[in-house]
Scaffold this motif. Structure first.
Motif, short mmCIF file in Angstrom:
data_model
loop_
_atom_site.label_atom_id
_atom_site.label_comp_id
_atom_site.label_asym_id
_atom_site.label_seq_id
_atom_site.Cartn_x
_atom_site.Cartn_y
_atom_site.Cartn_z
N TYR A 1 0.84 -1.21 0.00
CA TYR A 1 0.00 0.00 0.00
C TYR A 1 0.87 1.25 0.00
CZ TYR A 1 -3.84 3.13 0.81
OH TYR A 1 -4.74 4.14 0.66
N TYR A 2 1.97 1.22 0.74
CA TYR A 2 2.89 2.36 0.75
C TYR A 2 3.43 2.62 -0.66
CZ TYR A 2 7.17 5.01 1.47
OH TYR A 2 8.16 5.95 1.37
N LEU A 3 3.84 1.56 -1.33
CA LEU A 3 4.34 1.72 -2.70
C LEU A 3 3.24 2.21 -3.64
CD1 LEU A 3 6.64 -1.39 -3.11
CD2 LEU A 3 7.32 0.99 -2.74
N TYR A 4 2.00 1.76 -3.44
CA TYR A 4 0.89 2.22 -4.27
C TYR A 4 0.67 3.72 -4.10
CZ TYR A 4 -4.00 3.26 -5.28
OH TYR A 4 -5.14 3.85 -5.72
N GLU A 5 0.75 4.20 -2.84
CA GLU A 5 0.53 5.62 -2.62
C GLU A 5 1.67 6.48 -3.14
OE1 GLU A 5 -0.30 6.61 1.43
OE2 GLU A 5 -2.44 6.39 1.09
N ARG A 6 2.88 5.99 -3.08
CA ARG A 6 4.06 6.80 -3.42
C ARG A 6 4.51 6.66 -4.87
NH1 ARG A 6 4.21 10.47 0.52
NH2 ARG A 6 3.78 9.43 2.47
N HIS A 7 3.98 5.72 -5.60
CA HIS A 7 4.45 5.49 -6.97
C HIS A 7 4.06 6.67 -7.86
CE1 HIS A 7 5.06 3.57 -10.87
NE2 HIS A 7 5.86 2.74 -10.22
N PRO A 8 4.96 7.15 -8.70
CA PRO A 8 4.64 8.29 -9.55
C PRO A 8 3.53 8.01 -10.56
CG PRO A 8 6.99 7.78 -9.64
CD PRO A 8 6.35 6.74 -8.81
N ARG A 9 3.35 6.75 -10.95
CA ARG A 9 2.32 6.45 -11.94
C ARG A 9 0.91 6.67 -11.37
NH1 ARG A 9 2.41 0.64 -14.38
NH2 ARG A 9 4.57 1.25 -14.60
N THR A 10 0.71 6.26 -10.13
CA THR A 10 -0.62 6.47 -9.53
C THR A 10 -0.80 7.91 -9.11
OG1 THR A 10 0.21 5.74 -7.39
CG2 THR A 10 -0.91 4.10 -8.76
N ARG B 1 -4.44 10.65 0.25
CA ARG B 1 -3.55 9.66 0.85
C ARG B 1 -4.09 9.25 2.21
NH1 ARG B 1 2.45 11.57 -0.94
NH2 ARG B 1 2.10 11.15 -3.14
#
Length: 85
Positions: A23-32, A39
Motif C-alpha cells: 500500500y505504501y508503494l501504491y501511494e508513493r508510486h509516480p504512476r498512480t 492519501r
C-alpha cells in the motif's frame, strides 16, 4: 490447514508487512500519483479531527455543573440511615 511456509507466527507478520509495504508503494508510486488529500495519512488525520470535534461538541452539550457538596451530603445521609443503632 496447509503447512506454514516459514513458521506459524512469522507467516502472519510477513503477510501484514507485505500488505502495508504494497500500500505504501501504491501511494508513493509516480504512476498512480495520488493527490495529498487522498492519501491515507491525510484521510486518517481528517477523520481524527472530525471525531475530536464531535467529542468536544458532545462534552460541551452534556457538561452540567456537579455540586459535590450535595453528593457528599446525600452519601452521608445514606450512610447514617444504614448505620446500626
Amino acid at each position: 490447514m496447509p503447512p506454514p511456509l516459514l513458521s506459524r507466527t512469522l507467516d502472519p507478520i510477513l503477510g501484514v508487512f507485505t500488505g502495508v509495504f504494497a500500500y505504501y508503494l501504491y501511494e508513493r508510486h509516480p504512476r498512480t500519483a495520488l493527490p495529498e488529500e487522498l492519501r491515507l495519512t491525510s484521510l486518517l488525520r481528517w477523520k481524527r479531527e472530525k471525531w475530536q470535534q464531535e467529542r468536544e461538541r458532545k462534552l460541551q452539550a452534556t457538561e452540567d455543573p456537579i455540586d459535590w457538596q450535595v453528593i457528599a451530603a446525600s452519601v452521608e445521609a445514606e450512610s447514617d440511615k444504614q448505620a446500626p443503632k
